[in-house]
Every structure is written in C-alpha cells, then in structure tokens.
Motif scaffolding. Structure first.
Motif, mmCIF file in Angstrom:
data_model
loop_
_atom_site.group_PDB
_atom_site.id
_atom_site.type_symbol
_atom_site.label_atom_id
_atom_site.label_comp_id
_atom_site.label_asym_id
_atom_site.label_seq_id
_atom_site.Cartn_x
_atom_site.Cartn_y
_atom_site.Cartn_z
ATOM 1 N N ARG A 139 1.449 3.050 8.661
ATOM 2 C CA ARG A 139 2.368 4.190 8.626
ATOM 3 C C ARG A 139 1.768 5.408 9.316
ATOM 4 O O ARG A 139 2.421 6.067 10.115
ATOM 5 C CB ARG A 139 2.726 4.529 7.168
ATOM 6 C CG ARG A 139 3.711 5.681 7.047
ATOM 7 C CD ARG A 139 4.262 5.799 5.631
ATOM 8 N NE ARG A 139 3.256 5.911 4.600
ATOM 9 C CZ ARG A 139 2.666 7.048 4.243
ATOM 10 N NH1 ARG A 139 2.968 8.180 4.846
ATOM 11 N NH2 ARG A 139 1.768 7.057 3.280
ATOM 12 N N MET A 181 -4.411 -0.578 -3.335
ATOM 13 C CA MET A 181 -3.288 0.320 -3.126
ATOM 14 C C MET A 181 -3.638 1.763 -3.481
ATOM 15 O O MET A 181 -4.480 2.010 -4.340
ATOM 16 C CB MET A 181 -2.099 -0.109 -3.979
ATOM 17 C CG MET A 181 -1.648 -1.519 -3.718
ATOM 18 S SD MET A 181 -0.253 -1.982 -4.745
ATOM 19 C CE MET A 181 1.043 -1.075 -3.924
ATOM 20 N N SER A 198 -3.431 -4.592 -6.117
ATOM 21 C CA SER A 198 -2.006 -4.824 -5.895
ATOM 22 C C SER A 198 -1.392 -5.837 -6.864
ATOM 23 O O SER A 198 -0.194 -5.798 -7.105
ATOM 24 C CB SER A 198 -1.758 -5.290 -4.458
ATOM 25 O OG SER A 198 -2.402 -6.523 -4.212
ATOM 26 N N GLU A 254 1.377 1.987 -2.148
ATOM 27 C CA GLU A 254 1.386 1.139 -0.951
ATOM 28 C C GLU A 254 -0.031 0.647 -0.676
ATOM 29 O O GLU A 254 -1.012 1.313 -1.027
ATOM 30 C CB GLU A 254 1.961 1.878 0.260
ATOM 31 C CG GLU A 254 1.199 3.098 0.681
ATOM 32 C CD GLU A 254 1.878 3.889 1.791
ATOM 33 O OE1 GLU A 254 2.768 3.365 2.477
ATOM 34 O OE2 GLU A 254 1.499 5.055 1.974
ATOM 35 N N GLU A 281 -0.784 -0.906 4.654
ATOM 36 C CA GLU A 281 0.510 -0.268 4.911
ATOM 37 C C GLU A 281 0.328 1.206 5.250
ATOM 38 O O GLU A 281 1.006 1.738 6.133
ATOM 39 C CB GLU A 281 1.428 -0.410 3.698
ATOM 40 C CG GLU A 281 1.888 -1.827 3.451
ATOM 41 C CD GLU A 281 2.556 -2.017 2.093
ATOM 42 O OE1 GLU A 281 3.322 -2.992 1.974
ATOM 43 O OE2 GLU A 281 2.310 -1.210 1.162
ATOM 44 N N ARG A 282 -0.592 1.858 4.566
ATOM 45 C CA ARG A 282 -0.851 3.283 4.831
ATOM 46 C C ARG A 282 -1.385 3.477 6.246
ATOM 47 O O ARG A 282 -0.959 4.377 6.960
ATOM 48 C CB ARG A 282 -1.853 3.855 3.829
ATOM 49 C CG ARG A 282 -1.288 4.002 2.431
ATOM 50 C CD ARG A 282 -2.335 4.497 1.457
ATOM 51 N NE ARG A 282 -2.735 5.864 1.689
ATOM 52 C CZ ARG A 282 -2.085 6.932 1.237
ATOM 53 N NH1 ARG A 282 -1.007 6.786 0.511
ATOM 54 N NH2 ARG A 282 -2.538 8.150 1.488
#
Length: 76
Positions: free
Chosen positions: A71, A59, A10, A63, A67-68
């Motif tokens: 989600r 990442m 990241s 993302e 975060e994945r």
C-alpha cells in the motif's frame, strides 16, 4: 515500523511481538526476525515448513506487514 510497535500474529491476535530493531522483534523474550517468529508459531500449528515469510504473518493496524508495504509503495 517503529521500535516499540506491537505486532499481532495473523492467525491469533492474542499472540504478539514487539519491534526492537530494524526487522527484529522481541518474541516470547527472544530477539528474532519476523520470519523466525512466524515459523516458530507455524511449527506449533503442525506445519513442517523450513522457512516462512514473516511479512505475511505479522500484522499492524489490521493488515499484514506485506500489505502495508504494498500500500505504501503504491502511494509513492
């Protein structure tokens, strides 16, 4: 994640790791956990941390893995 997926760090999208197994990546020729790979890079940046959450530093498709997960879990 699937075996063969290429993840990017990241903080530097030129730094990558390739998924080789569940929660394991090939990073600089060594098979390690996401967290160990992230911690190695953080130490190079001068951090003295003893641990790191790899999901926060790697990442895929723009993302973080964390975060994945968030989600996808919200879509369940």
């Amino acid at each position: 994640m699937n075996i063969g997926d290429v993840l990017t760090y990241s903080k530097d999208d030129t730094t990558t790791a390739t998924v080789v197994a569940d929660k394991k990546v090939d990073f600089e020729g060594e098979i390690v956990s996401l967290s160990k790979a992230a911690l190695t890079l953080l130490h190079r940046e001068g951090y003295k941390w003893k641990q790191a959450n790899g999901w926060a530093y790697w990442m895929k498709d723009g993302e973080t893995l964390g975060e994945r997960v968030d989600r996808f879990s919200k879509n369940d």
